[in-house]
Design an enzyme around this catalytic site. Structure first.
Site, PDB file in Angstrom:
ATOM      1  NE  ARG A 189      14.617  11.121  88.021  1.00 24.25           N
ATOM      2  CZ  ARG A 189      13.927  11.296  89.158  1.00 24.25           C
ATOM      3  NH1 ARG A 189      12.679  11.691  89.121  1.00 24.25           N
ATOM      4  NH2 ARG A 189      14.490  11.062  90.330  1.00 24.25           N
TER       5      ARG A 189
ATOM      6  CG  HIS B  49      16.737   6.830  92.537  1.00 23.01           C
ATOM      7  ND1 HIS B  49      17.575   7.856  92.149  1.00 23.01           N
ATOM      8  CD2 HIS B  49      15.609   7.430  93.024  1.00 23.01           C
ATOM      9  CE1 HIS B  49      16.973   9.007  92.396  1.00 23.01           C
ATOM     10  NE2 HIS B  49      15.791   8.785  92.925  1.00 23.01           N
TER      11      HIS B  49
ATOM     12  CD  GLN C  24      15.722   8.536  97.538  1.00 16.94           C
ATOM     13  OE1 GLN C  24      15.308   9.378  96.767  1.00 16.94           O
ATOM     14  NE2 GLN C  24      15.683   8.700  98.842  1.00 16.94           N
TER      15      GLN C  24
ATOM     16  CG  ASP D 298       9.527   3.935  95.432  1.00 17.18           C
ATOM     17  OD1 ASP D 298       8.887   5.011  95.444  1.00 17.18           O
ATOM     18  OD2 ASP D 298      10.236   3.588  94.464  1.00 17.18           O
TER      19      ASP D 298
ATOM     20  CB  CYS E 274      12.636   7.341  97.713  1.00 14.07           C
ATOM     21  SG  CYS E 274      11.421   6.533  96.677  1.00 14.07           S
TER      22      CYS E 274
ATOM     23  NE  ARG F  54      18.191  12.134  96.254  1.00  8.99           N
ATOM     24  CZ  ARG F  54      17.446  12.035  95.151  1.00  8.99           C
ATOM     25  NH1 ARG F  54      16.179  11.697  95.255  1.00  8.99           N
ATOM     26  NH2 ARG F  54      17.965  12.207  93.944  1.00  8.99           N
TER      27      ARG F  54
HETATM   28  N1  NVA Z   1      10.305   4.006  91.878  1.00 12.87           N
HETATM   29  C1  NVA Z   1       9.933   5.378  91.630  1.00 12.87           C
HETATM   30  C2  NVA Z   1      10.877   6.283  92.310  1.00 12.87           C
HETATM   31  C3  NVA Z   1      10.563   7.750  92.186  1.00 12.87           C
HETATM   32  C4  NVA Z   1      11.595   8.608  92.848  1.00 12.87           C
HETATM   33  C5  NVA Z   1       9.890   5.621  90.133  1.00 12.87           C
HETATM   34  O1  NVA Z   1      10.762   5.105  89.416  1.00 12.87           O
HETATM   35  O2  NVA Z   1       8.995   6.319  89.669  1.00 12.87           O
HETATM   36  N1   CP Z   2      12.989  10.524  95.331  1.00 16.66           N
HETATM   37  C1   CP Z   2      13.121  11.165  94.150  1.00 16.66           C
HETATM   38  O1   CP Z   2      13.995  10.873  93.343  1.00 16.66           O
HETATM   39  O2   CP Z   2      12.202  12.134  93.951  1.00 16.66           O
HETATM   40  P1   CP Z   2      11.951  12.925  92.607  1.00 16.66           P
HETATM   41  O3   CP Z   2      11.340  11.951  91.626  1.00 16.66           O
HETATM   42  O4   CP Z   2      10.985  14.009  92.983  1.00 16.66           O
HETATM   43  O5   CP Z   2      13.235  13.449  92.083  1.00 16.66           O
END
Ligand code: NVA
Ligand code: CP
Length: 301
Positions: free
Chosen positions: A98, A125, A128, A219, A259, A287
């Site tokens: 990540r 992502h 997801q 989101d 998500c 997930r």
């Molecule tokens: N769009 C959000 C998704 C979190 C799972 C982010 O990037 O923070």
């Molecule tokens: N939806 C998702 O990726 O959640 P987290 O940021 O908690 O991993």
């Protein structure tokens, strides 16, 4: 597919991965297919679902997972990502990362001798999106539906565009012009959609975008890394909230997806999260099943 860096990498394997995810969910894949295998999980950003589902998923499959935050690694002290990849891939069977910058995941993969999985970047992502497809299929019984994504056209939206195009699902993105999804991804998704017969529409008109929707998806308005623009985003996106009025525009049997994490009162209301329309908790559970399918596909001998 050697790596899963973008949802696009999985274009020929979507059905297979969804099928595997369903089998894992129903307990139809016995044994420990990833026994003695290790997954390194590098996190440059926070996570609840991605971390827990990958870690538990590896345990269920008979392997183990290592949680490595940027600051636990020499990365945090200036070691370059290429060297991190070269060394780390000598120890483990796969790496989930990540990252803040999508380019760093690409650089990691170019220098890794083992499969690399994108666990979220500023651009995509994909893990997801697999859980989302599984959830939609379970709830609606087919992909012959319209998904309306409303809010910020962000990383989650970008991967959903590919996902929708690959399975032939219609997708509307409803957002202010400044918050449109990645231009190149929209273009590519439209090309794929032409082949599968799905329709992609990008609009700033909420009535048009939500009319008759079978699935409403949103989101956060402030993704990780967007915190400095918080007040501008809240003001720019205020008319793009998933609330009771938004639901009235959709099909009466609409399902609501998110998500997570959710910020109640911004992109979604408490009432909608708690309504009968929500499948958000099934989506979160999925997930785990999707992750296991991806791990099985990429790491099994
Ligand atoms: N769009 C959000 C998704 C979190 C799972 C982010 O990037 O923070
Ligand atoms: N939806 C998702 O990726 O959640 P987290 O940021 O908690 O991993």
């Amino acid at each position: 597919m050697k790596h899963l860096l973008s949802m696009e990498d999985a274009r020929d394997e979507v059905d297979e991965i969804l099928d595997l995810a369903g089998k894992f969910k129903r307990g139809e894949i016995p044994g420990e297919p990833l026994a003695k295998k290790s997954l390194a999980m590098i996190f440059e950003k926070a996570s609840t679902r991605t971390r827990v589902s990958f870690e538990v998923g590896m345990y269920h499959l008979g392997g183990n997972a290592l949680y490595l935050s940027r600051d636990d690694l020499q990365l945090g002290r200036g070691e370059i990502i290429e060297d991190t990849a070269r060394a780390m891939s000598r120890y483990v069977t796969g790496v989930m990362i990540r990252a803040i910058e999508h380019d760093d995941v690409l650089k990691f993969s170019f220098n890794s001798s083992v499969p690399v999985i994108n666990g979220l970047t500023n651009k995509e992502h994909p893990c997801q999106a697999f859980a989302d497809l599984l959830t939609i299929y379970e709830s609606k019984g087919s992909f012959d539906v319209t998904l309306s994504y409303i809010g910020d056209g962000n990383n989650v939206c970008n991967s959903l565009l590919f996902a929708s195009a690959f399975v032939g699902m219609d997708m509307n993105v409803v957002c202010p012009p400044e918050y449109k999804p990645d231009f190149e991804i929209v273009k590519k998704a439209e090309e794929y959609a032409e082949k599968t017969g799905s329709k992609i529409k990008i609009t700033d008109n909420v009535n048009e975008g939500l009319k008759g929707a079978d699935v409403i998806y949103t989101d956060v308005w402030i993704s990780m890394g967007d915190e400095a623009e918080a007040s501008k985003r809240i003001s720019d996106l205020k008319d793009y909230q998933v609330n009771e009025d938004a639901l009235k525009l959709a099909d009466p049997d609409v399902i609501v997806m998110h998500c997570l994490p959710a910020i109640r009162g911004q992109e979604i209301t408490e009432g909608v999260i708690n309504s009968d329309h929500t499948v958000i908790w099934d989506q979160a559970e999925n997930r785990l099943h999707a992750q296991k399918a991806i791990l099985y596909k990429l790491l099994k001998d």
